[in-house]
Design an enzyme around this catalytic site. Structure first.
Site, PDB file in Angstrom:
ATOM      1  N   LEU A  74       1.935 -10.049  18.849  1.00 27.19           N
ATOM      2  CA  LEU A  74       3.073 -10.413  17.997  1.00 27.19           C
ATOM      3  C   LEU A  74       4.429 -10.087  18.610  1.00 27.19           C
ATOM      4  O   LEU A  74       5.403 -10.817  18.399  1.00 27.19           O
ATOM      5  CB  LEU A  74       2.922  -9.707  16.649  1.00 27.19           C
ATOM      6  N   HIS A  99       0.813  -1.222   0.000  1.00 26.56           N
ATOM      7  CA  HIS A  99       0.000   0.000   0.000  1.00 26.56           C
ATOM      8  C   HIS A  99       0.843   1.267   0.000  1.00 26.56           C
ATOM      9  O   HIS A  99       0.346   2.347   0.312  1.00 26.56           O
ATOM     10  CB  HIS A  99      -0.960  -0.014   1.207  1.00 26.56           C
ATOM     11  N   CYS A 118       2.717  21.012  -5.131  1.00 29.81           N
ATOM     12  CA  CYS A 118       3.997  20.426  -5.531  1.00 29.81           C
ATOM     13  C   CYS A 118       5.094  21.496  -5.624  1.00 29.81           C
ATOM     14  O   CYS A 118       4.887  22.555  -6.216  1.00 29.81           O
ATOM     15  CB  CYS A 118       3.821  19.735  -6.881  1.00 29.81           C
TER      16      CYS A 118
HETATM   17 ZN   LIG Z   1       4.261  18.399  -9.548  1.00 30.97          ZN
END
Ligand SMILES: [Zn+2]
Length: 286
Positions: free
Chosen positions: A262, A118, A177
């Site tokens: 676990l 993922h 971005c």
């Molecule tokens: Zn970009």
């Protein structure tokens, strides 16, 4: 329990193991498991790809929560369970690890040949230009855009919960971005409503089909994304072992199920496996 642990020990000692791990393996590193026993009271519905890309408010809310939640992930360390898996891998018994976790803790524990089904939360992708950048870099930019945010919210939520009031979400400023300047950023993880890249799935199927056994660690196998590997192994006659706290949707396909935490069980398994190997090479009567 002892009997099922014996079966599990034999399977792992036989080598050629492919591990499929889920959120239950990372809870002991302080990362909440929304589907396991501690996650019954899930507060938020999971973000879908559709909501993230189409709804600016949902996206702002996601990044505001994530900007806080990232501190938890970035500060998390591998636990005894991750280290035991890496140890079994160094001993030549585990061939590969397929993980549904996005926390990078298998790699941090020293495991190699890890397929992150993922994706990874520590990488960020631009949905326009496709460039991949580090979460660390994004974290720096988000801090610059929201200088007082973490301190303010931490004061509101001393327990570390990231349930945010609307006015604080509204005050949060996500960034675009840094490379193309305008593209929408998304953590490089597979959201609900999104599919895992087909080449990645094909690699996992190939690993499972070559395995001598498939060992599931800490996944309730609720979503088909992980369960399909269990079904494939069972269909091919490859033994499946499941170690999880509570029942899973793969139990019907398993040769053996062990219900245990676990972080305690995996180191014990490693010791038993090492003992079995020693017994196997020791001359009779010694
Ligand atoms: Zn970009």
């Amino acid at each position: 329990m002892t009997e099922s642990l014996d079966v599990l020990t034999s399977l792992v000692a036989g080598g050629g193991v492919v591990v499929l791990s889920g959120a239950g393996l990372s809870t002991e590193s302080g990362i909440p498991d929304y589907r396991g026993p501690s996650g019954v009271a899930r507060r938020h519905t999971p973000m879908t790809f559709q909501a993230f890309t189409r709804d600016p408010l949902a996206r702002r809310r996601y990044w505001a929560r994530s900007h806080l939640g990232w501190r938890l992930i970035a500060g998390a360390a591998p636990n005894a369970g991750h280290r035991a898996v890496a140890g079994l891998q160094r001993a030549g018994l585990v061939d590969a690890v397929i993980t549904q976790n996005v926390d990078g803790l298998h790699g941090a524990a020293g495991s190699t040949s890890v397929i992150e089904l993922h994706g990874r939360l520590d990488e960020v992708t631009c949905l326009d230009c496709g460039n991949l950048t580090s979460r660390e870099e994004l974290d720096r930019r988000l801090r610059e855009a929201n200088p007082d945010f973490v301190a303010q919210v931490a004061a509101v939520n001393p327990d570390g919960d990231v349930d945010l009031p609307d006015e604080q979400v509204a005050a949060f400023r996500p960034v675009d971005c840094g490379i193309c300047g305008t593209g929408m950023l998304k953590p490089d993880v597979v959201f609900f409503g999104e599919t895992v890249p087909p080449q990645r799935v094909a690699r996992c199927f190939a690993l499972v089909e070559q395995a001598r056994s498939l060992v599931v660690l800490g996944s309730s196998l609720t979503v088909m994304s992980g369960r399909r590997f269990v079904i494939r192994a069972a269909k091919r006659g490859i033994p499946v072992a499941i170690v999880n706290q509570g029942p899973t949707r793969g139990d019907g396909y398993a040769t053996v199920c062990v219900d245990a935490p676990l972080g305690a069980l995996l180191p014990e398994l490693a010791v038993r496996v090492a003992g079995k190997a020693a017994t196997a090479v020791a001359p009779v009567g010694v």
